[in-house]
Design a protein around this motif. Sequence first.
Motif, mmCIF file in Angstrom:
data_model
loop_
_atom_site.group_PDB
_atom_site.id
_atom_site.type_symbol
_atom_site.label_atom_id
_atom_site.label_comp_id
_atom_site.label_asym_id
_atom_site.label_seq_id
_atom_site.Cartn_x
_atom_site.Cartn_y
_atom_site.Cartn_z
ATOM 1 N N PHE A 99 0.756 -1.266 0.126
ATOM 2 C CA PHE A 99 -0.067 0.110 -0.137
ATOM 3 C C PHE A 99 0.965 1.204 -0.008
ATOM 4 O O PHE A 99 0.709 2.118 -0.954
ATOM 5 C CB PHE A 99 -0.798 0.041 1.351
ATOM 6 N N LEU A 100 1.897 1.384 0.880
ATOM 7 C CA LEU A 100 2.804 2.486 1.127
ATOM 8 C C LEU A 100 3.605 2.804 -0.386
ATOM 9 O O LEU A 100 3.729 3.899 -0.883
ATOM 10 C CB LEU A 100 3.824 2.264 2.309
ATOM 11 N N SER A 101 4.014 1.544 -1.074
ATOM 12 C CA SER A 101 4.669 1.790 -1.953
ATOM 13 C C SER A 101 3.954 2.054 -3.362
ATOM 14 O O SER A 101 4.396 2.487 -4.348
ATOM 15 C CB SER A 101 5.482 0.244 -2.252
ATOM 16 N N SER A 102 2.652 1.992 -3.063
ATOM 17 C CA SER A 102 1.933 2.468 -4.420
ATOM 18 C C SER A 102 1.201 3.782 -4.369
ATOM 19 O O SER A 102 0.795 4.290 -5.286
ATOM 20 C CB SER A 102 0.525 1.684 -4.390
ATOM 21 N N LEU A 103 1.570 4.628 -3.201
ATOM 22 C CA LEU A 103 0.794 5.772 -3.045
ATOM 23 C C LEU A 103 1.888 6.711 -3.813
ATOM 24 O O LEU A 103 3.240 6.754 -4.096
ATOM 25 C CB LEU A 103 1.245 6.258 -1.446
ATOM 26 N N PRO A 104 1.202 7.857 -4.503
ATOM 27 C CA PRO A 104 2.156 8.859 -5.318
ATOM 28 C C PRO A 104 2.972 9.703 -4.217
ATOM 29 O O PRO A 104 2.674 9.709 -3.089
ATOM 30 C CB PRO A 104 1.035 9.607 -5.765
ATOM 31 N N ASN A 105 3.996 10.089 -4.700
ATOM 32 C CA ASN A 105 5.082 10.859 -4.006
ATOM 33 C C ASN A 105 4.899 12.217 -4.416
ATOM 34 O O ASN A 105 6.072 12.929 -4.893
ATOM 35 C CB ASN A 105 6.194 10.265 -4.226
ATOM 36 N N LYS A 106 3.603 12.809 -4.524
ATOM 37 C CA LYS A 106 3.685 14.229 -5.048
ATOM 38 C C LYS A 106 3.203 15.306 -3.778
ATOM 39 O O LYS A 106 3.997 16.060 -3.573
ATOM 40 C CB LYS A 106 2.525 14.369 -6.223
ATOM 41 N N SER A 107 2.055 15.198 -3.285
ATOM 42 C CA SER A 107 1.636 16.025 -2.188
ATOM 43 C C SER A 107 1.632 15.221 -0.961
ATOM 44 O O SER A 107 1.651 13.994 -1.001
ATOM 45 C CB SER A 107 0.079 16.388 -2.467
ATOM 46 N N PRO A 108 1.680 15.750 0.142
ATOM 47 C CA PRO A 108 1.786 15.020 1.499
ATOM 48 C C PRO A 108 0.464 14.263 1.609
ATOM 49 O O PRO A 108 -0.647 14.678 1.557
ATOM 50 C CB PRO A 108 2.049 15.897 2.419
ATOM 51 N N ILE A 109 0.797 13.016 2.224
ATOM 52 C CA ILE A 109 -0.439 12.152 2.532
ATOM 53 C C ILE A 109 -0.181 11.844 3.947
ATOM 54 O O ILE A 109 0.834 11.673 4.575
ATOM 55 C CB ILE A 109 -0.267 10.736 1.728
ATOM 56 N N ALA A 110 -1.634 11.631 4.601
ATOM 57 C CA ALA A 110 -1.818 11.163 6.086
ATOM 58 C C ALA A 110 -2.602 10.154 6.044
ATOM 59 O O ALA A 110 -3.591 10.177 5.508
ATOM 60 C CB ALA A 110 -2.165 12.571 6.824
ATOM 61 N N ILE A 111 -2.366 9.094 6.754
ATOM 62 C CA ILE A 111 -2.925 7.897 6.703
ATOM 63 C C ILE A 111 -3.692 7.374 8.103
ATOM 64 O O ILE A 111 -2.949 7.458 9.159
ATOM 65 C CB ILE A 111 -1.862 6.541 6.541
ATOM 66 N N ILE A 112 -4.825 7.504 8.049
ATOM 67 C CA ILE A 112 -5.700 7.226 9.093
ATOM 68 C C ILE A 112 -5.785 5.553 9.396
ATOM 69 O O ILE A 112 -5.907 4.827 8.462
ATOM 70 C CB ILE A 112 -7.031 7.550 8.929
ATOM 71 N N VAL A 113 -5.363 5.173 10.702
ATOM 72 C CA VAL A 113 -5.458 3.669 11.106
ATOM 73 C C VAL A 113 -6.521 3.693 12.215
ATOM 74 O O VAL A 113 -6.454 4.550 13.192
ATOM 75 C CB VAL A 113 -4.109 3.154 11.161
ATOM 76 N N PRO A 114 -6.896 2.439 12.441
ATOM 77 C CA PRO A 114 -7.574 2.177 13.770
ATOM 78 C C PRO A 114 -6.711 1.931 15.054
ATOM 79 O O PRO A 114 -5.659 1.232 14.687
ATOM 80 C CB PRO A 114 -8.418 0.804 13.479
ATOM 81 N N ILE A 115 -7.285 2.472 16.149
ATOM 82 C CA ILE A 115 -6.537 2.259 17.331
ATOM 83 C C ILE A 115 -7.499 1.751 18.404
ATOM 84 O O ILE A 115 -8.389 2.283 18.651
ATOM 85 C CB ILE A 115 -5.776 3.615 17.978
ATOM 86 N N TYR A 116 -7.026 0.497 18.833
ATOM 87 C CA TYR A 116 -7.846 -0.272 19.874
ATOM 88 C C TYR A 116 -7.277 0.067 21.238
ATOM 89 O O TYR A 116 -6.312 -0.123 21.643
ATOM 90 C CB TYR A 116 -7.880 -1.435 19.564
ATOM 91 N N ASN A 117 -7.994 0.873 22.004
ATOM 92 C CA ASN A 117 -7.528 1.207 23.342
ATOM 93 C C ASN A 117 -8.115 0.064 24.317
ATOM 94 O O ASN A 117 -9.286 0.052 24.474
ATOM 95 C CB ASN A 117 -8.133 2.562 23.908
ATOM 96 N N PHE A 118 -7.230 -0.756 25.144
ATOM 97 C CA PHE A 118 -7.618 -1.481 26.296
ATOM 98 C C PHE A 118 -7.784 -0.427 27.561
ATOM 99 O O PHE A 118 -7.226 0.606 27.869
ATOM 100 C CB PHE A 118 -6.593 -2.303 26.746
ATOM 101 N N VAL A 119 -9.030 -0.518 28.076
ATOM 102 C CA VAL A 119 -9.642 0.206 29.011
ATOM 103 C C VAL A 119 -10.024 -0.487 30.359
ATOM 104 O O VAL A 119 -10.279 -1.660 30.288
ATOM 105 C CB VAL A 119 -10.817 1.271 28.909
ATOM 106 N N GLY A 120 -9.913 -0.006 31.275
ATOM 107 C CA GLY A 120 -10.475 -0.697 32.857
ATOM 108 C C GLY A 120 -9.171 -1.378 33.197
ATOM 109 O O GLY A 120 -8.075 -1.077 32.933
ATOM 110 N N SER A 121 -9.620 -2.561 33.927
ATOM 111 C CA SER A 121 -8.409 -3.555 34.351
ATOM 112 C C SER A 121 -7.811 -4.121 33.319
ATOM 113 O O SER A 121 -8.314 -4.508 32.253
ATOM 114 C CB SER A 121 -9.263 -4.476 35.477
#
Length: 614
Positions: A99-121
């Motif tokens: 995926f990263l290798s396929s991205l164009p290298n013209k304008s700046p790109i920001a990639i949003i990813v899922p983050i799983y937060n463990f909460v509580g005990s």
Amino acid sequence: MKKLLSLCMIVKNEEKVLERCLNSVSRLVDEIIIVDTGSKDRTKEIAFHFTDQVYDYQWDNDFSAARNIAISYATSQFILVLDADEYIDLTKYNQIINFLSSLPNKSPIAIIVPIYNFVGSPNSGNLNQIEAVRIFSNDPQVKFDRPIHEQVISTKEELEFVRFDLPIYHTGYTTESMEQKQKSKRNLNIFEHLKTNKQLNCYDNYTLGNEYFALSNYSLALQHYSLAYKNQEYGKTWMPQCLAQMLQCLFKLRQYSEMYELCEHAIELWPSACDFYWFKGSLFMEIGADEYAIQALHQCIHIAESSESSQTWIISPNYGSNLSYQLLSLIFLRQHDIENAVHALTKLLYINVNNQGVLLKLLPLLLDHESIDQIIMFLNQVYKQPEDYQLIMLFETSLLLASVELSHYYWKLCKHLNFQNRPDLPFYYAVITKNNELIMEYETNNTNTTGRLQQISKILKSILIEGNMDISINEDLKSSLLISLFRLGQYEMYDTLLKVTDYNHPIIINDLADYFFDNQHIDLGIDYYSTLLDNNQINLSGILNISRYYIKQGYLLDASDFIRNTIQLQPDHLTLYILYFLTSEHPTKRIVQQFYDLFPNYIQLPFVPPIHNN
């Protein structure tokens, strides 16, 4: 060959978690850059095992400043940012590289990813999910902004945001981690500085709300979420989560009218997302409007399952799957809708086969309607090649349900396993099966175990094996003992104990009535409730159980009369009014007025009648 991905981190005193983080990502990245802001433990020593690019930085209460130093050393095309208490699931290693290798290298790109937060005990298994930019172009104009809960920005060209499913797991919000690091104290000090200098923006108010939410200060959390929300920046990636947190606060503060109105607004903003239908369903379930809750939760699931090619959620996919089925199972159980309860619980079990709570709700329903052979066949389909811990879980579940036949089956499968940490399980099995040889083997090992099952085992041993009914036990165990005897079919001993004055107490009788009612012994539960009603000793759960039973059977007039009479005796319970309004065609003006006087914050709910119509 040009480097593709650099890991850039800032750390301080992270010796407990840093190695886990770096091990998870070392195969993925081309270089690792670590900026240490003042560690006093082995953090830097661990870091040097993975990279020679470890730099010191004097901490100045500004996360962006520290992160910008870290990324300034990066030499790859893209930058990955992680905290030490995070780690990556690399099952998609090849996909992210491609995926990263396929991205164009013209304008700046920001990639949003899922983050799983463990909460509580730490071992609670509770997760919440957010999304954030964690990979972005290594470009001089791309940097971090804001001293806390920093965001990636571009100083010139607008960032192009794309999404990729690279799960990141974060353990920094567990109770243990929060206490060890005193994160909230540190973060609130930074926010206080921003507030003093009038530098708080909408996003800051959102993240400050998160800090107060983590401290269970829901009023202050709601105040700051509301400040972030009122600017109507609905296109921001964090805004759906902000609304979800507002809904959680309103729920905790019992501000149900406001919660309902915000749910409706969120559904208008994101009609193709399932998430806010779940919040709507949870609200209706909480106040007793079951049919409204079922409708909202089914809509949530319908949206979630409507498309395989496009995303149907905006906060978390869990809302349209396990979270909805969890609430539906609870509603169907209290409605005694066995078929739908079994369906919802089976869905939940397949979603998470290690959820023992689901097994404890599902198996009693199956035991009442299916043969042991059919139940074993079903469980063998779910657990085709069970791990040792799963066999022990199934054995324990069988014991807790006092199913001797099922216990026999799972004991044969796991008796060779090591029960050193759980000697109470084989001991309890030995007692209910009256296996004296096994009792002698495990009783000695069980002397240091102090759990509830162990205590009940010893009492049952005295009663079932030694024939000693004259024993002294703690008050909080008496209901459990009676229920265990009933489950084991020891009805004579059950009746004998129940006649003893110490056991014939309103609290115990209420516990028994609730147990029988919840476990489909309806007639027996109603007999106990009737006795409690005659003596004016019934608790609220009993009143609600009887009311819902009348409603489920279609006895709406009986339900309405019963609830109306109960309101006269117990006028301060919100759910009673809701059930009354849902069952009565012509609610009395006195009760409607009473509701308006007692619960003015709830009069906007859709099923509350207007006062002028009465």
